[in-house]
Design an enzyme around this catalytic site. Structure first.
Site, PDB file in Angstrom:
ATOM      1  N   ASP A   7      25.020  24.007  20.327  1.00  0.00           N
ATOM      2  CA  ASP A   7      26.341  24.600  20.504  1.00  0.00           C
ATOM      3  C   ASP A   7      26.873  24.016  21.807  1.00  0.00           C
ATOM      4  OD1 ASP A   7      28.605  26.268  20.387  1.00  0.00           O
ATOM      5  OD2 ASP A   7      27.591  27.821  21.549  1.00  0.00           O
ATOM      6  N   GLU A  67      27.783  21.964  16.522  1.00  0.00           N
ATOM      7  CA  GLU A  67      29.026  22.659  16.224  1.00  0.00           C
ATOM      8  C   GLU A  67      30.216  21.851  16.722  1.00  0.00           C
ATOM      9  OE1 GLU A  67      29.290  27.134  16.108  1.00  0.00           O
ATOM     10  OE2 GLU A  67      30.493  26.710  17.890  1.00  0.00           O
ATOM     11  N   ASP A 140      25.242  31.575  23.353  1.00  0.00           N
ATOM     12  CA  ASP A 140      25.329  30.155  23.034  1.00  0.00           C
ATOM     13  C   ASP A 140      24.002  29.684  22.419  1.00  0.00           C
ATOM     14  OD1 ASP A 140      27.937  29.350  24.822  1.00  0.00           O
ATOM     15  OD2 ASP A 140      26.677  30.850  25.802  1.00  0.00           O
TER      16      ASP A 140
END
Length: 192
Positions: A7, A67, A140
């Site tokens: 992420d 992501e 996260d």
């Protein structure tokens, strides 16, 4: 297969490793790279690159799931996230690692069933799936696990290719007609 999930972030970057060998995927690592104490943006980017390479060299994952930057209201934030993502991808490519990019809403949809789920809902669902005791301090980390888990689900979903093909079929046809066309063109994939 060992999947590295990332992420991306320029203040906090989440990462996880998911071992998908065996009957149920196993969480190997879920953590963050805390970057807020590094004032110089260029040094943060360098740290992301070096740390991503170090993780790859330490664990030897087979694939990177990352992501995509969220297109919010702040264009500057999105550009910085894009740089963080690009640097992580560059580090993976420098180690001959393949990668797949996932939209945040698609990850939320796959993990929770809702593309609008909150980070806390995603983390709680992953806690239920993987059985870790406490939610991470920084979500996260769980977001990185969600990306890796989404990749695992796509790779093991026998209908994944079918759904992707239907999604990209011209929209003038109804879903029923799209499915009928697909069945006619691929009878070997349909159980009688």
């Amino acid at each position: 297969m060992l999947i590295l999930g990332i992420d991306p972030g320029t203040q906090i970057l989440g990462y996880s490793l998911l071992d998908t060998d065996g009957s149920k995927p196993q969480l190997v690592v879920m953590d963050v790279l805390y970057l807020r104490k590094i004032a110089d943006f260029h040094l943060r980017i360098r740290k992301i690159f070096d740390t991503t390479q170090r993780i790859i060299d330490s664990y030897h994952p087979d694939h990177l799931a990352i992501e995509a930057p969220f297109a919010g209201k702040n264009v500057q934030s999105m550009l910085k996230l894009g740089k963080a993502q690009g640097v992580a991808i560059g580090a993976a490519i420098s180690r001959d690692l393949s990668y797949t990019e996932y939209e945040p809403s698609a990850v939320k949809q796959r993990v929770t069933g809702s593309g609008n789920a909150a980070k806390e809902q995603v983390a709680a669902m992953l806690q239920s799936i993987f059985g870790f005791n406490n939610l991470p301090q920084y979500l996260d980390a769980s977001d990185a696990l969600a990306v890796a888990y989404t990749c695992h689900l796509e790779l093991t979903d026998p209908l994944g290719d079918i759904r992707r093909e239907l999604k990209h079929t011209p929209s003038h046809k109804s879903r029923k007609q799209q499915w009928s066309d697909f069945v006619m063109q691929n009878p070997e994939l349909v159980n009688n």
